[in-house]
Write a protein that holds these residues in place. Structure first.
Motif, PDB file in Angstrom:
ATOM      1  N   GLY A  75      38.738  52.126  36.213  1.00 58.99           N
ATOM      2  CA  GLY A  75      39.641  52.606  37.984  1.00 58.99           C
ATOM      3  C   GLY A  75      38.652  51.443  39.375  1.00 58.99           C
ATOM      4  N   TRP A  76      39.655  51.241  40.096  1.00 60.93           N
ATOM      5  CA  TRP A  76      39.709  50.038  41.486  1.00 60.93           C
ATOM      6  C   TRP A  76      37.929  51.135  41.372  1.00 60.93           C
ATOM      7  CZ3 TRP A  76      40.549  45.396  42.792  1.00 60.93           C
ATOM      8  CH2 TRP A  76      41.975  45.449  42.434  1.00 60.93           C
ATOM      9  N   ASP A  77      36.998  49.860  42.194  1.00 61.52           N
ATOM     10  CA  ASP A  77      35.901  50.297  43.027  1.00 61.52           C
ATOM     11  C   ASP A  77      36.551  50.228  45.027  1.00 61.52           C
ATOM     12  OD1 ASP A  77      33.362  50.155  45.025  1.00 61.52           O
ATOM     13  OD2 ASP A  77      31.955  49.443  43.002  1.00 61.52           O
ATOM     14  N   THR A  78      36.959  50.938  45.578  1.00 59.71           N
ATOM     15  CA  THR A  78      37.347  51.347  46.479  1.00 59.71           C
ATOM     16  C   THR A  78      36.753  50.769  47.497  1.00 59.71           C
ATOM     17  OG1 THR A  78      37.504  53.393  46.572  1.00 59.71           O
ATOM     18  CG2 THR A  78      39.227  52.277  45.367  1.00 59.71           C
ATOM     19  N   VAL A  79      35.554  50.924  47.259  1.00 57.68           N
ATOM     20  CA  VAL A  79      34.121  50.835  47.693  1.00 57.68           C
ATOM     21  C   VAL A  79      34.152  49.042  48.426  1.00 57.68           C
ATOM     22  CG1 VAL A  79      31.614  50.788  49.031  1.00 57.68           C
ATOM     23  CG2 VAL A  79      33.372  53.151  48.099  1.00 57.68           C
ATOM     24  N   ASN A  80      33.587  48.372  48.139  1.00 52.34           N
ATOM     25  CA  ASN A  80      32.769  47.041  47.424  1.00 52.34           C
ATOM     26  C   ASN A  80      34.409  46.884  47.718  1.00 52.34           C
ATOM     27  OD1 ASN A  80      30.227  47.408  47.173  1.00 52.34           O
ATOM     28  ND2 ASN A  80      30.816  47.500  44.856  1.00 52.34           N
ATOM     29  N   ASN A  81      35.556  46.763  46.955  1.00 51.31           N
ATOM     30  CA  ASN A  81      37.005  46.075  47.525  1.00 51.31           C
ATOM     31  C   ASN A  81      37.369  46.623  48.044  1.00 51.31           C
ATOM     32  OD1 ASN A  81      36.724  43.801  45.230  1.00 51.31           O
ATOM     33  ND2 ASN A  81      36.393  46.030  43.892  1.00 51.31           N
ATOM     34  N   GLU A  82      37.429  47.359  49.272  1.00 55.95           N
ATOM     35  CA  GLU A  82      38.096  47.606  50.384  1.00 55.95           C
ATOM     36  C   GLU A  82      38.215  45.916  51.542  1.00 55.95           C
ATOM     37  OE1 GLU A  82      37.344  49.883  54.813  1.00 55.95           O
ATOM     38  OE2 GLU A  82      35.633  50.333  53.486  1.00 55.95           O
ATOM     39  N   GLU A  83      37.931  45.817  52.270  1.00 53.59           N
ATOM     40  CA  GLU A  83      38.415  44.697  52.747  1.00 53.59           C
ATOM     41  C   GLU A  83      40.211  43.736  51.224  1.00 53.59           C
ATOM     42  OE1 GLU A  83      37.722  40.242  54.737  1.00 53.59           O
ATOM     43  OE2 GLU A  83      36.325  41.589  53.783  1.00 53.59           O
ATOM     44  N   MET A  84      39.898  43.735  50.594  1.00 58.07           N
ATOM     45  CA  MET A  84      41.068  43.109  49.806  1.00 58.07           C
ATOM     46  C   MET A  84      41.772  43.997  49.527  1.00 58.07           C
ATOM     47  SD  MET A  84      40.390  41.738  46.093  1.00 58.07           S
ATOM     48  CE  MET A  84      40.158  43.391  45.178  1.00 58.07           C
ATOM     49  N   LEU A  85      41.779  45.282  49.321  1.00 58.85           N
ATOM     50  CA  LEU A  85      42.299  46.287  48.958  1.00 58.85           C
ATOM     51  C   LEU A  85      43.583  46.697  50.248  1.00 58.85           C
ATOM     52  CD1 LEU A  85      40.943  48.516  46.640  1.00 58.85           C
ATOM     53  CD2 LEU A  85      42.250  46.567  45.804  1.00 58.85           C
ATOM     54  N   SER A  86      42.459  45.985  51.015  1.00 59.63           N
ATOM     55  CA  SER A  86      43.371  46.988  52.225  1.00 59.63           C
ATOM     56  C   SER A  86      44.374  45.003  52.824  1.00 59.63           C
ATOM     57  CB  SER A  86      42.060  47.425  53.487  1.00 59.63           C
ATOM     58  OG  SER A  86      41.544  47.739  53.492  1.00 59.63           O
ATOM     59  N   LYS A  87      44.161  44.845  52.604  1.00 60.17           N
ATOM     60  CA  LYS A  87      45.362  43.306  52.792  1.00 60.17           C
ATOM     61  C   LYS A  87      46.394  43.728  52.333  1.00 60.17           C
ATOM     62  CE  LYS A  87      41.132  40.230  54.284  1.00 60.17           C
ATOM     63  NZ  LYS A  87      40.645  38.809  54.493  1.00 60.17           N
ATOM     64  N   ILE A  88      45.823  43.599  51.221  1.00 59.37           N
ATOM     65  CA  ILE A  88      46.801  43.617  49.894  1.00 59.37           C
ATOM     66  C   ILE A  88      47.892  44.335  50.294  1.00 59.37           C
ATOM     67  CG2 ILE A  88      47.422  44.142  47.274  1.00 59.37           C
ATOM     68  CD1 ILE A  88      45.134  42.347  46.971  1.00 59.37           C
ATOM     69  N   ILE A  89      47.313  46.158  50.157  1.00 60.06           N
ATOM     70  CA  ILE A  89      48.288  47.239  50.025  1.00 60.06           C
ATOM     71  C   ILE A  89      49.102  47.421  51.757  1.00 60.06           C
ATOM     72  CG2 ILE A  89      48.421  49.751  51.108  1.00 60.06           C
ATOM     73  CD1 ILE A  89      45.504  49.608  48.765  1.00 60.06           C
TER      74      ILE A  89
END
Length: 237
Positions: A104-118
């Motif tokens: 699964g995603w590491d949503t903590v370390n990838n928060e900035e990237m995922l936030s922009k994509i979402i």
């Protein structure tokens, strides 16, 4: 009732093994819906080892239930989502060389990237879901990323189910409740089958959707596709 989305990747694998267009994925998708499936899932990987980009566009105007496109959110994937506008885009942290989704995603370390994509995907009017393990910290990260739903990665549950099914599901039950309380929708997928699905469903009270492909296609070889889909629906009812 929890919705059943049939992942048709393995039908594409069978077609690609021989070449040509047998089985025809458009017909497969239509039949899955006709037999009761409430959604169709595809995963168009860059190497096109099963679902191709052309398949996604062929299915765009065919799927009348929920169309779920999953994959790693690279430039290619994002272009597909923007142009196809499926019901749901499920983000999976698997690079091209991985055989199948395995974390699964590491949503903590990838928060900035995922936030922009979402944010971008939701701006196209597409519901978002991210593949995640049963971990409350990761659920908090998912909420901060702005996703609509999380998809619980259920391989760990499936692998432990035959040893102690209650122990296998306990982390999923608590994390799903935690995610629900945060306001996230709950999906699930990976290695769910006719043996373990009913117990999982009974323990995850807020389960909105399961995506099942490999096991369902294998069962269809014995029971037939229509009967198999009905069997899975009964496990979810």
């Amino acid at each position: 009732m929890t919705q059943l989305s049939v992942n048709i990747n393995k039908f594409a694998t069978l077609r690609n093994a021989r070449g040509g267009n047998n089985p025809d994925l458009v017909v497969v998708a239509k039949d899955c819906e006709r037999f009761g499936a409430q959604g169709i899932t595809v995963h168009p990987r860059p190497d096109e080892r099963h679902i191709t980009k052309k398949d996604v566009y062929d299915l765009k105007d065919v799927v009348t239930t929920e169309f779920n496109i999953e994959g790693y959110p690279d430039e290619r994937f994002m272009k597909i989502i923007e142009e196809v506008r499926p019901t749901q885009a499920t983000l999976v942290p698997d690079p091209p060389e991985v055989l199948t989704s395995n974390a699964g995603w590491d949503t903590v370390n990838n928060e900035e990237m995922l936030s922009k994509i979402i944010e971008k995907i939701k701006g196209w009017g597409v519901r978002t879901s991210i593949f995640i393990e049963p971990n409350n910290k990761m659920m908090e990260g998912a909420k901060k990323c702005g996703t609509d739903r999380v998809e619980l990665y259920t391989e760990m549950y499936a692998s432990k189910y035959h040893g102690d099914k209650d122990d296998a599901v306990k982390d999923y039950r608590s994390s799903a409740k935690y995610a629900y309380d945060l306001g996230l929708g709950i999906n699930a997928g990976h290695d769910l089958d006719l043996k373990n699905l009913k117990h999982f469903k009974s323990q995850i009270h807020f389960l909105e959707e399961v995506s099942i492909g490999h096991a369902l296609v294998c069962d269809a070889l014995y029971f037939g596709l229509e009967n198999t889909i009905q069997m899975y629906l009964r496990e979810l009812s």
